[in-house]
Scaffold this active site. Structure first.
Site, PDB file in Angstrom:
ATOM      1  CD  GLU A 100     -12.411 -26.216   6.454  1.00  0.00           C
ATOM      2  OE1 GLU A 100     -12.402 -25.935   5.269  1.00  0.00           O
ATOM      3  OE2 GLU A 100     -12.995 -27.201   6.923  1.00  0.00           O
ATOM      4  CB  SER A 105     -18.053 -19.621   1.688  1.00  0.00           C
ATOM      5  OG  SER A 105     -19.067 -20.293   2.404  1.00  0.00           O
ATOM      6  N   GLY A 115     -20.002 -23.848   3.995  1.00  0.00           N
ATOM      7  CA  GLY A 115     -21.216 -24.179   3.266  1.00  0.00           C
ATOM      8  C   GLY A 115     -22.333 -23.174   3.453  1.00  0.00           C
ATOM      9  CG  ASN A 135     -14.184 -31.807   2.203  1.00  0.00           C
ATOM     10  OD1 ASN A 135     -14.319 -33.006   1.924  1.00  0.00           O
ATOM     11  ND2 ASN A 135     -14.762 -31.262   3.264  1.00  0.00           N
ATOM     12  CE  LYS A 186     -18.511 -29.347   2.220  1.00  0.00           C
ATOM     13  NZ  LYS A 186     -18.671 -28.675   3.493  1.00  0.00           N
ATOM     14  CG  HIS A 238     -14.508 -31.203   7.625  1.00  0.00           C
ATOM     15  ND1 HIS A 238     -15.817 -30.820   7.827  1.00  0.00           N
ATOM     16  CD2 HIS A 238     -14.050 -30.447   6.585  1.00  0.00           C
ATOM     17  CE1 HIS A 238     -16.130 -29.884   6.933  1.00  0.00           C
ATOM     18  NE2 HIS A 238     -15.071 -29.638   6.172  1.00  0.00           N
ATOM     19  CD  GLU A 256     -19.333 -30.541   6.443  1.00  0.00           C
ATOM     20  OE1 GLU A 256     -18.914 -31.506   5.783  1.00  0.00           O
ATOM     21  OE2 GLU A 256     -19.508 -29.406   5.951  1.00  0.00           O
TER      22      GLU A 256
HETATM   23  C1  PEP Z   1     -15.219 -27.565   3.587  1.00  0.00           C
HETATM   24  O1  PEP Z   1     -15.940 -28.502   3.289  1.00  0.00           O
HETATM   25  O2  PEP Z   1     -14.179 -27.771   4.222  1.00  0.00           O
HETATM   26  C2  PEP Z   1     -15.599 -26.209   3.179  1.00  0.00           C
HETATM   27  C3  PEP Z   1     -14.816 -25.226   3.478  1.00  0.00           C
HETATM   28  O3  PEP Z   1     -16.792 -26.085   2.481  1.00  0.00           O
HETATM   29  P1  PEP Z   1     -17.301 -24.798   1.646  1.00  0.00           P
HETATM   30  O4  PEP Z   1     -16.147 -24.310   0.813  1.00  0.00           O
HETATM   31  O5  PEP Z   1     -18.423 -25.302   0.825  1.00  0.00           O
HETATM   32  O6  PEP Z   1     -17.708 -23.756   2.647  1.00  0.00           O
END
Ligand code: PEP
Length: 248
Positions: A166, A212, A172, A9, A11, A94, A96
């Site tokens: 998630e 992460s 992040g 992803n 973003k 998601h 975010e």
């Molecule tokens: C994501 O954007 O879905 C995500 C898991 O980000 P990150 O791996 O940077 O934590």
């Protein structure tokens, strides 16, 4: 048998030129393996990536879509518009988007239904925040999201949906859920799906972990029984890091 699915992803990162450079490098590194992969990119890069990845086995996905077929929704993009570009997947819900753009389980449910009328496969994201985790409510929260997001979706359609677990506190932040925590939550999601549908249906649904994920922890995470893949944010921006995760 569930085929592992590891997706990136991006973003709101990369320009079209940067996406093209990534695709050139990544195509040289990627060998069609037993692991399915895709990149979820901003709208402006989708056409470039679809073209660049044609015939490579690497999928392309959007990060959001509107549920209406068309209309006065300034700034939004419809399923038909994504189909025209030729994307394979679309992220829905998601964290975010839930956090900053008022995405709710109700809109997630409508978006899933709209995508299921097309050939674009949805990847729906669920996960608890830190406060909910600290209160020990993670299973109640996540199973509630699954029930609301899948509401009114038939068995045959449910099998096409990928679920990404998630935890918001791990996205992040550099903090990763332990493989055991992630596995337990993916198990809880599968049990919820089995309760809504049946075990056979739940067994077919791909459940990813996201938060992460990096080359250093991918093997441990991917080796967990209930985890079928990963949704990778930051580490998917670099071809070398992302390929290392795919080759866990
Ligand atoms: C994501 O954007 O879905 C995500 C898991 O980000 P990150 O791996 O940077 O934590």
């Amino acid at each position: 048998m569930r085929i592992p699915f590891i997706a990136g992803n991006w973003k709101m990162y990369k320009t079209i030129a940067q996406a093209r450079a990534f695709a050139d490098e990544f195509k040289n590194l990627y060998h069609d393996t037993d692991v399915k992969t895709a990149i979820f990119a901003p709208y402006t890069q989708l056409e470039t990536l679809v073209e660049a990845f044609k015939g490579s086995g690497i999928g392309v996905g959007a990060q959001n879509v509107h549920f209406a077929k068309e209309g006065a929704y300034t700034g939004e993009v419809s399923v038909a518009m994504l189909e025209e570009i030729g994307v394979d997947y679309c992220l829905v819900g998601h964290s975010e988007r839930r956090q900053y753009f008022a995405e709710t389980d109700e809109s997630v449910n409508l978006k899933l239904k709209a995508l299921l009328e097309s050939k674009i496969l949805p990847v729906v994201c669920v996960g608890e925040n830190l406060e909910e985790r600290e209160a020990g409510k993670e299973e109640v929260i996540v199973s509630g999201q699954i029930r609301a997001d899948f509401d009114g979706i038939c068995e045959a359609d449910a099998e096409k949906i990928v679920v990404a677990y998630e935890p918001v506190w791990a996205i992040g932040t550099g903090k990763t859920a332990t493989p055991e925590q992630a596995n337990q939550m993916c198990k809880c999601i599968r049990e919820t799906l089995a309760d809504i549908y049946d075990e056979e249906t739940a067994d077919k649904i791909i459940i990813q972990y996201g938060g992460s994920v990096k080359p250093e922890n991918a093997t441990e995470i991917m080796n967990m029984e209930e985890i079928d893949g990963a949704l990778v944010g930051g580490a998917s921006l670099e071809p070398l890091k992302f390929i290392e995760i795919i080759n866990f």
